[in-house]
Scaffold this active site. Structure first.
Site, PDB file in Angstrom:
ATOM      1  N   ASP A 262     122.203  29.625   2.659  1.00 40.50           N
ATOM      2  CA  ASP A 262     123.634  29.592   2.333  1.00 40.50           C
ATOM      3  C   ASP A 262     124.127  28.155   2.553  1.00 40.50           C
ATOM      4  O   ASP A 262     123.345  27.223   2.404  1.00 40.50           O
ATOM      5  CB  ASP A 262     124.382  30.628   3.197  1.00 40.50           C
ATOM      6  CG  ASP A 262     125.663  31.125   2.528  1.00 40.50           C
ATOM      7  OD1 ASP A 262     126.451  30.293   2.063  1.00 40.50           O
ATOM      8  OD2 ASP A 262     125.870  32.353   2.463  1.00 40.50           O
ATOM      9  N   HIS A 285     123.331  26.187  -0.192  1.00 40.40           N
ATOM     10  CA  HIS A 285     124.472  26.247  -1.111  1.00 40.40           C
ATOM     11  C   HIS A 285     125.322  24.979  -1.073  1.00 40.40           C
ATOM     12  O   HIS A 285     126.391  24.923  -1.654  1.00 40.40           O
ATOM     13  CB  HIS A 285     125.323  27.487  -0.831  1.00 40.40           C
ATOM     14  CG  HIS A 285     124.634  28.773  -1.207  1.00 40.40           C
ATOM     15  ND1 HIS A 285     125.238  29.999  -1.163  1.00 40.40           N
ATOM     16  CD2 HIS A 285     123.362  29.005  -1.653  1.00 40.40           C
ATOM     17  CE1 HIS A 285     124.388  30.946  -1.563  1.00 40.40           C
ATOM     18  NE2 HIS A 285     123.236  30.350  -1.850  1.00 40.40           N
TER      19      HIS A 285
END
Ligand SMILES: *[C@@H]1O[C@H](CO)[C@@H](O)[C@H](O)[C@H]1NC(C)=O
Ligand SMILES: *[C@@H]1O[C@H](CO)[C@@H](O)[C@H](O)[C@H]1NC(C)=O
Length: 450
Positions: A262, A285
Site C-alpha cells: 500500500d 502505492h
C-alpha cells in the site's frame, strides 16, 4: 581625581567581565577536547549514585527469553521492559543471532524514565495462531506515552503477515501447540510497530517486514525521526502501508527503502511539519496525503515536504486524496525532485476518493491549496497527471515546475493529463503539456481554518 577613580573602576569591571567570560568558556572548552571530560563527569556521577548515559543495559536473555523462535518470549520482554523503564537513558538489548517470538505487547509509559534505547539486533517474530490475538487489537508491538524513545540496531521485526493476507490462514506446523491451529485470524489486522502519544521518537537501522497491515505507525507523536529503515512486504499484500503518520508534528523520514502493498508513506489527519527525503519507494502505492475527511470528518494537514524520492513500479507517485463530504484542508505542500519509473499515475490529486462501492454526492470537501510540484521526472504507465478537484471547493495554488513525464510506450501518450477544477500556474513548460490547469486562482468559498 574622579577620573582616576573612574578609570580604576572601569579596569576592575573589565577584569571582572574577562574572568566571567573565561569561566563560562571552561566547560565547553574542556568538552571540546574530547571524550575524557565526559568520562570524568560520568564517573563522578556514578560515585554520587546518579544514573548516567547508557549506564544500564538490560538484555532480554537475562530475563528468561529463549530466542529460539518457538518459545513464547513475551513475559521476558515485559520483565526486561519493567527494569529498563525505571532507569533513565538505559538500554534494552535484543541480541543478534536469536529469534524471539513475542505476542502482542505494550512498552508503555507514562511512568517510565526518558531516553530509553531499545537496541534491536536480533529478530522478533509475531505469533501466527489466532489464539494469540484478542479481537479488535490494533497493533502488535506498541510503544506509548514515552519521552525520547529510540529503537535502533540491525534487527528485524517480522509480522509474519501472510496468515492475515489470505482470508483463511493456512495451518502452520511451527506454531506453539497451545495455539489454535485452525482458527481464523481476527478481522482487524494489526499494525506491526506503533508509537502513540510520545515525544522525541527515533527509529533507525531496523527492518520491519511482512506486517499483517501497516508496518510502522506514529499517532499523536511529536519530534519523530526515522532514518536508514527498511520496510519490506510483497507488492500484493493488502493494506500494508509502510509508514503511517497521524496527528503527528515535526516528523522527518529519510534514507530509507520502503517496499510494500500500500502507501509507502501515508500522511493522515492532524499532521504538520512533515519532511520526507531520500526515500526509495516500490513496490507500493506511492507517497500519499490522505484519504482525508472520511465519514464527513474534519481533517487538517499542512507543511509537508517530499523531496529526492525515487518511486519504482508504484500505483501513484505523489498523491493527495480526500473523501467527498469532509472538511478542513491540505495546504503548503511541496513535492520536489521526484523520480518515477513505470509508475501508473505519477501526480495525482483526488477529491473524490472513495473506496466504498458508492459515495453520495457531497458539496463539502477538504480544501486543497498551495501544492507545489517541482522537478517530477520519469516514466508512467497510465496517466502522467490527474487532478480531480471538487466543484464546490476547487484546488487552488497548484504550481508545476519542470515536469517531464514520458509514457513507457515510446512515442505514445497513454491518456491525460486530466484536470477538473484545478487552479494554479505552470512555472515552466512541461512534458507533456498540461494545458488543462486553469490559470490563476479561484476564491475558495468557505474559508477552512485548521
Ligand atoms: C507551517 O509553516 C508556516 C510557515 O513556515 C508556519 O507559520 C506555520 O505555523 C506552520 N504550521 C504549523 C501547523 O505548524
Ligand atoms: C450528483 O451531482 C451531479 C452533478 O451535480 C448530478 O448530476 C447528479 O444527479 C447527483 N447525483 C446524486 C445521486 O445526487
Amino acid at each position: 581625581m574622579s577620573t582616576l577613580k573612574q578609570r580604576s573602576l572601569s579596569l576592575i569591571i573589565i577584569v571582572f567581565i574577562a574572568l566571567l567570560v573565561w569561566c563560562s568558556c571552561l566547560k565547553p572548552c574542556h568538552a571540546r577536547q574530547g571524550k575524557q571530560y565526559y568520562h570524568k563527569i560520568a564517573s563522578t556521577d556514578k560515585l554520587g549514585g546518579g544514573s548516567t548515559a547508557n549506564s544500564a543495559i538490560f538484555n532480554v536473555l537475562h530475563y528468561g527469553a529463549k530466542g529460539d523462535g518457538r518459545a513464547d518470549d513475551t513475559k521476558a520482554f515485559e520483565a526486561a521492559w519493567g527494569a529498563v523503564c525505571k532507569v533513565k537513558a538505559s538500554t534494552l538489548t535484543v541480541p543478534s543471532g536469536s529469534v524471539f517470538l513475542v505476542k502482542p505487547i505494550s512498552f508503555s509509559g507514562p511512568n517510565c524514565q526518558s531516553d530509553i534505547v531499545f537496541q534491536l539486533d536480533g529478530t522478533i517474530i509475531a505469533p501466527t495462531g489466532s489464539a494469540s490475538w484478542s479481537s479488535g487489537l490494533l497493533q502488535w508491538i506498541d510503544f506509548t506515552k514515552l519521552e525520547r524513545i529510540t529503537i535502533k540496531g540491525k534487527g528485524v521485526i517480522d509480522g509474519q503477515g501472510s496468515v492475515w493476507w489470505n482470508d483463511s490462514p493456512t495451518y502452520n506446523p511451527t506454531e506453539d501447540l497451545e495455539e489454535s491451529k485452525s482458527g481464523k485470524m481476527q478481522g482487524t489486522k494489526p499494525t506491526a510497530l506503533r508509537f502513540y502519544g510520545s515525544n522525541g521518537v527515533t527509529v533507525t537501522g531496523i527492518t520491519i517486514q511482512n506486517s499483517p497491515q501497516t508496518h510502522l505507525k506514529f499517532d499523536d507523536c511529536t519530534n519523530v525521526q526515522v532514518f536508514s529503515v527498511s520496510v519490506s512486504s510483497p507488492g500484493d499484500s493488502p493494506n500494508t502501508d509502510g509508514i503511517h503518520l497521524q496527528n503527528s508534528r515535526d516528523v522527518t523520514i529519510y534514507g530509507s527503502n520502503l517496499a510494500c502493498g500500500d502507501d509507502c508513506v501515508s500522511i493522515q489527519t492532524g499532521c504538520s511539519n512533515v519532511n520526507i527525503h531520500n526515500i526509495n519507494c516500490g513496490p507500493g502505492h506511492g507517497i500519499s496525503i490522505g484519504g482525508l475527511g472520511r465519514d464527513n470528518t474534519r481533517s487538517c494537514v499542512s507543511n509537508v515536504t517530499v523531496r529526492d524520492v525515487k518511486l519504482q513500479n508504484t500505483l501513484t507517485g505523489v498523491r493527495i486524496k480526500t473523501w467527498p463530504g469532509g472538511s478542513g484542508s491540505v495546504q503548503n505542500v511541496m513535492f520536489s525532485n521526484i523520480q518515477v519509473s513505470e509508475v501508473e499515475t505519477p501526480i495525482k490529486i483526488d477529491q473524490f476518493y472513495c473506496d466504498k462501492s458508492k459515495c453520495s454526492n457531497e458539496t463539502s470537501a477538504v480544501a486543497v491549496r498551495g501544492i507545489q510540484y517541482k522537478s517530477i521526472t520519469g516514466t508512467y504507465t497510465k496517466e502522467p497527471v490527474h487532478f480531480a478537484c471538487s466543484d464546490s471547493l476547487p484546488c487552488t495554488g497548484v504550481s508545476l515546475n519542470t515536469i517531464q513525464l514520458k509514457s513507457v510506450q515510446e512515442r505514445q501518450q497513454l491518456s491525460g493529463p486530466f484536470c477538473w477544477k484545478a487552479y494554479g500556474v505552470l512555472e515552466t513548460a512541461t512534458v507533456p503539456p498540461i494545458d488543462c490547469l486553469n490559470s490563476g486562482t479561484t476564491v475558495q468559498t468557505k474559508s477552512e481554518s485548521c
